[in-house]
Design a protein around this motif. Sequence first.
Motif, PDB file in Angstrom:
ATOM      1  N   ARG A  62      52.337  49.131   9.527  1.00 47.83           N
ATOM      2  CA  ARG A  62      52.373  49.151  11.002  1.00 47.83           C
ATOM      3  C   ARG A  62      53.648  48.516  11.535  1.00 47.83           C
ATOM      4  O   ARG A  62      54.156  48.919  12.577  1.00 47.83           O
ATOM      5  N   MET A  67      54.365  50.198  15.021  1.00 48.57           N
ATOM      6  CA  MET A  67      53.096  50.181  15.754  1.00 48.57           C
ATOM      7  C   MET A  67      52.764  48.774  16.218  1.00 48.57           C
ATOM      8  O   MET A  67      51.925  48.571  17.086  1.00 48.57           O
ATOM      9  N   LEU A  88      60.375  57.677  15.843  1.00 46.01           N
ATOM     10  CA  LEU A  88      59.088  58.103  15.292  1.00 46.01           C
ATOM     11  C   LEU A  88      59.084  59.595  14.982  1.00 46.01           C
ATOM     12  O   LEU A  88      58.290  60.063  14.170  1.00 46.01           O
ATOM     13  N   TYR A  93      53.155  59.443   9.544  1.00 41.72           N
ATOM     14  CA  TYR A  93      52.231  58.328   9.315  1.00 41.72           C
ATOM     15  C   TYR A  93      50.831  58.887   9.166  1.00 41.72           C
ATOM     16  O   TYR A  93      50.269  59.452  10.102  1.00 41.72           O
ATOM     17  N   MET A  94      50.291  58.742   7.964  1.00 43.11           N
ATOM     18  CA  MET A  94      48.908  59.163   7.744  1.00 43.11           C
ATOM     19  C   MET A  94      48.059  57.900   7.742  1.00 43.11           C
ATOM     20  O   MET A  94      48.211  57.047   6.869  1.00 43.11           O
ATOM     21  N   THR A  95      47.199  57.791   8.757  1.00 44.59           N
ATOM     22  CA  THR A  95      46.408  56.571   8.922  1.00 44.59           C
ATOM     23  C   THR A  95      45.259  56.534   7.915  1.00 44.59           C
ATOM     24  O   THR A  95      44.942  57.541   7.284  1.00 44.59           O
ATOM     25  N   ASP A  98      40.811  59.587   9.226  1.00 43.70           N
ATOM     26  CA  ASP A  98      41.370  60.926   9.260  1.00 43.70           C
ATOM     27  C   ASP A  98      42.255  61.128  10.478  1.00 43.70           C
ATOM     28  O   ASP A  98      43.290  61.757  10.405  1.00 43.70           O
ATOM     29  N   GLY A  99      41.811  60.599  11.630  1.00 46.92           N
ATOM     30  CA  GLY A  99      42.627  60.707  12.837  1.00 46.92           C
ATOM     31  C   GLY A  99      42.956  62.127  13.238  1.00 46.92           C
ATOM     32  O   GLY A  99      44.078  62.423  13.631  1.00 46.92           O
ATOM     33  N   VAL A 100      41.956  63.020  13.104  1.00 47.88           N
ATOM     34  CA  VAL A 100      42.156  64.373  13.624  1.00 47.88           C
ATOM     35  C   VAL A 100      41.070  64.626  14.676  1.00 47.88           C
ATOM     36  O   VAL A 100      40.054  63.944  14.705  1.00 47.88           O
ATOM     37  N   PHE A 113      49.781  67.894  16.892  1.00 46.60           N
ATOM     38  CA  PHE A 113      50.620  66.786  16.409  1.00 46.60           C
ATOM     39  C   PHE A 113      52.068  67.256  16.230  1.00 46.60           C
ATOM     40  O   PHE A 113      52.999  66.483  16.445  1.00 46.60           O
ATOM     41  N   TYR A 117      55.390  65.621  18.000  1.00 45.81           N
ATOM     42  CA  TYR A 117      56.620  65.243  17.303  1.00 45.81           C
ATOM     43  C   TYR A 117      57.804  66.097  17.757  1.00 45.81           C
ATOM     44  O   TYR A 117      58.914  65.908  17.280  1.00 45.81           O
ATOM     45  N   SER A 154      44.700  65.850   7.688  1.00 41.81           N
ATOM     46  CA  SER A 154      45.335  64.631   8.168  1.00 41.81           C
ATOM     47  C   SER A 154      46.750  64.507   7.585  1.00 41.81           C
ATOM     48  O   SER A 154      47.697  64.149   8.286  1.00 41.81           O
ATOM     49  N   LEU A 155      46.882  64.863   6.318  1.00 36.37           N
ATOM     50  CA  LEU A 155      48.202  64.828   5.678  1.00 36.37           C
ATOM     51  C   LEU A 155      49.129  65.862   6.328  1.00 36.37           C
ATOM     52  O   LEU A 155      50.287  65.563   6.645  1.00 36.37           O
ATOM     53  N   CYS A 157      49.074  66.945   9.322  1.00 30.53           N
ATOM     54  CA  CYS A 157      49.466  66.461  10.647  1.00 30.53           C
ATOM     55  C   CYS A 157      50.558  65.399  10.536  1.00 30.53           C
ATOM     56  O   CYS A 157      51.330  65.198  11.462  1.00 30.53           O
ATOM     57  N   ALA A 158      50.594  64.695   9.392  1.00 27.90           N
ATOM     58  CA  ALA A 158      51.582  63.634   9.230  1.00 27.90           C
ATOM     59  C   ALA A 158      52.927  64.194   8.780  1.00 27.90           C
ATOM     60  O   ALA A 158      53.940  63.513   8.909  1.00 27.90           O
TER      61      ALA A 158
ATOM     62  N   GLY B 199      38.295  57.048  16.998  1.00 33.99           N
ATOM     63  CA  GLY B 199      38.464  58.094  15.998  1.00 33.99           C
ATOM     64  C   GLY B 199      39.800  58.028  15.288  1.00 33.99           C
ATOM     65  O   GLY B 199      40.064  58.834  14.401  1.00 33.99           O
ATOM     66  N   GLY B 200      40.652  57.099  15.687  1.00 37.41           N
ATOM     67  CA  GLY B 200      41.941  56.934  15.027  1.00 37.41           C
ATOM     68  C   GLY B 200      43.015  57.885  15.529  1.00 37.41           C
ATOM     69  O   GLY B 200      44.158  57.810  15.106  1.00 37.41           O
ATOM     70  N   THR B 201      42.623  58.810  16.433  1.00 37.98           N
ATOM     71  CA  THR B 201      43.623  59.759  16.912  1.00 37.98           C
ATOM     72  C   THR B 201      44.613  59.102  17.870  1.00 37.98           C
ATOM     73  O   THR B 201      45.762  59.494  17.934  1.00 37.98           O
ATOM     74  N   ARG B 204      47.183  57.383  15.840  1.00 34.08           N
ATOM     75  CA  ARG B 204      48.059  58.385  15.258  1.00 34.08           C
ATOM     76  C   ARG B 204      49.021  58.939  16.313  1.00 34.08           C
ATOM     77  O   ARG B 204      50.200  59.166  16.050  1.00 34.08           O
ATOM     78  N   ALA B 207      51.855  56.861  16.949  1.00 29.05           N
ATOM     79  CA  ALA B 207      52.864  56.860  15.885  1.00 29.05           C
ATOM     80  C   ALA B 207      53.781  58.076  16.018  1.00 29.05           C
ATOM     81  O   ALA B 207      54.567  58.357  15.139  1.00 29.05           O
ATOM     82  N   THR B 208      53.612  58.807  17.129  1.00 32.93           N
ATOM     83  CA  THR B 208      54.524  59.918  17.429  1.00 32.93           C
ATOM     84  C   THR B 208      55.366  59.491  18.635  1.00 32.93           C
ATOM     85  O   THR B 208      55.075  58.456  19.245  1.00 32.93           O
ATOM     86  N   PRO B 209      56.380  60.251  18.997  1.00 33.22           N
ATOM     87  CA  PRO B 209      57.192  59.847  20.155  1.00 33.22           C
ATOM     88  C   PRO B 209      56.464  59.943  21.502  1.00 33.22           C
ATOM     89  O   PRO B 209      57.072  59.641  22.529  1.00 33.22           O
ATOM     90  N   ARG B 379      50.725  49.837  21.631  1.00 31.52           N
ATOM     91  CA  ARG B 379      51.242  50.234  20.327  1.00 31.52           C
ATOM     92  C   ARG B 379      50.556  49.338  19.298  1.00 31.52           C
ATOM     93  O   ARG B 379      50.523  49.643  18.124  1.00 31.52           O
ATOM     94  N   ASP B 380      50.065  48.246  19.774  1.00 24.12           N
ATOM     95  CA  ASP B 380      49.414  47.264  18.918  1.00 24.12           C
ATOM     96  C   ASP B 380      47.943  47.557  18.635  1.00 24.12           C
ATOM     97  O   ASP B 380      47.209  46.670  18.272  1.00 24.12           O
TER      98      ASP B 380
END
Lengths: 254, 382
Positions: A62, A67, A88, A93-95, A98-100, A113, A117, A154-155, A157-158, B199-201, B204, B207-209, B379-380
């Motif tokens: 992080r 982050m 960035l 970054y694969m958390t 899953d983060g999808v 995603f 980017y 997830s990968l 997307c990273a 959900g972690g999105t 994520r 972590a993008t611009p 961001r934290d």
Amino acid sequence: MMNSDPIPPAAPDAGGAAIRAVGLVKRFGPVIAVDGMTFDLAPGRIYGLLGPNGSGKTTLIRLLTGMTRATEGTAHVLGVRMPDRANLARIGYMTQGDGVYPALTAGENAQFFGAAYGVEDAAQVDEALRLVELADRAKTIAGTLSGGQRRRLSLACALVHKPPVLFLDEPTVGVDPLLRVQFWGHFRRLADAGTTIVVSSHVMDEADRCDELLFMRAGKVIARGSGEQLRTEAGTDDLEAAFLRFAGETAVAA
Amino acid sequence: MSPRRLRALVRRVIVEIRRDRPSLALLFIAPILVTGLFTFILRDASGPDVHVAVASQGSGPAATLVSDRLEGALTAAGMAVTHANSVDEAQTAVRDGSASIAILLPASLAPGTGATITLLTKGLDPSGDTAQIAAVSQAVLGGLASSMGAVLPAITHATVYGAPSSDPMAPFAPAIVAFFLYFFVYLLTGVSFLRERTGGTLERLMATPVTRGEVVTGYTLGFGFFAMVQVALLLAWALVAVRVPAIGPLPGFAVGLGISVAGSPLLAFVVVLLLALGAVSLGIFLSTFARTELQVIQFIPVVLVPQFLLSGVLFSVDSLPSVLQPLVHVMPLAYAVDALREVFIRGADLSVTAVQVDITVLAAVAGLFAAVASRTIRRDVV
């Protein structure tokens, strides 16, 4: 339409290192998660961050991805001091999770995603899905994918934006052995193409697939080298035993 | 702010909601159902079923004349009347339910004696008692006046704004429309954004611009789009009544509430939309303090119910205790309710200062909350 965040040119002052940490410290109140790390990571190699839970792997990632802000010290990725939002676009970054988006299809997730980017090219989105062998699942709702497929998405997307630097936080947790082998195949191909990959793991049997390992304990890098080097240095043919040997030494030294 | 990224964010939010059928139903059908039910209850509420027992403590021709006239007036007002021979008998009738109210006449009602007439009820249903007492009191006064040879004047009601409406829903409609919209938009945004956080999105995404401002703007525009459709639908439902003629054995009926609006429905639309945009940011903001979807719901009694009570939805703001009056000024809903009443009932347009103030405050609140909401996306994020 112009991209409003031009990507800063890579500064070569990092001595050719893709990632450089200097005296990196992160404190959460009284807890020191990262306790003074200094290292250079060269481009095009796979680095493994190895250590028990709570050793500071995720916090280090992080910090490197910007982050979270370092309490002390600096982190540079591709010559740009982090945190840097525009940079960035060159980092994947694969958390751990899953983060999808479960309501979107696999294709829509990768596309979204990608757009985040700055990738507008549909072919590039398809390529990312193909790379993780999900091209035939592009129209499947992500929530209905199997656990392994979601992990692969997830990968995708990273790495949809073809980042030169990729951080993977425990990418193989909950992944079956077959898929794990596939994942490492992906990582190796990406590294061969010049991507710098940082993988965190607490699974020692994955470690030998990395070019170099950083053993981590209590926020410190306690040893660094290839699996072979570390085993030899520790005088054991078992990586786990080697880790314990190094951990024991630092515990005594401290 | 990158237009491409923003477009991707808005599109994603819209696709997600569109796929979430139950939430869509909640967003569009629930407010219609609830306002429809509310209107039905208000408009078609049956008057109290009053059964009066009259007991007189006096005797002689004067007392008999009074109770006769009284019973006549009560019967004429459509109430069932029984004669009780004693106060005890009347009390028993109320207690066992054969009478809903008892009128206890004193021994003498001669003018100047300061006599008191007692109305006796069970006391279990305060609002029902109030309605009965109002109905009975009027009949009692009429009956007594006629027993004294007088006739009471008739009382009628006129209003300054518009024709006096016999529609009991008219004063409530603007407030109810505003409240339910606020409620449902808050709930959906709060839960959606919480999913984004847990959900972690969101991590994520950070972590993008993509910037925080883009995320909040994307949500506001995405949910704003659905809020707009919802407002249009709800206003159409509230203001229009389409008569469906009787077909064969099916009786004719009306679709829509047909509430009359004196001002511009478009202006009402703008007011409600501003309120909805504020609700989006409120949902994002409060989702910071929630860990589960249940907790988002638990904020409702803390954040939404006080607004419901203090914004003049049910209770007029002027009737609130003076201690609570200052709170009204910090309730976004209060400004929307006020503006909508101005538009619906007074027929106010944009030239009216009160409407200008309300709209300015609503826009400022929406903007302020959007800024605060974006500060909650760190961001934290851990």
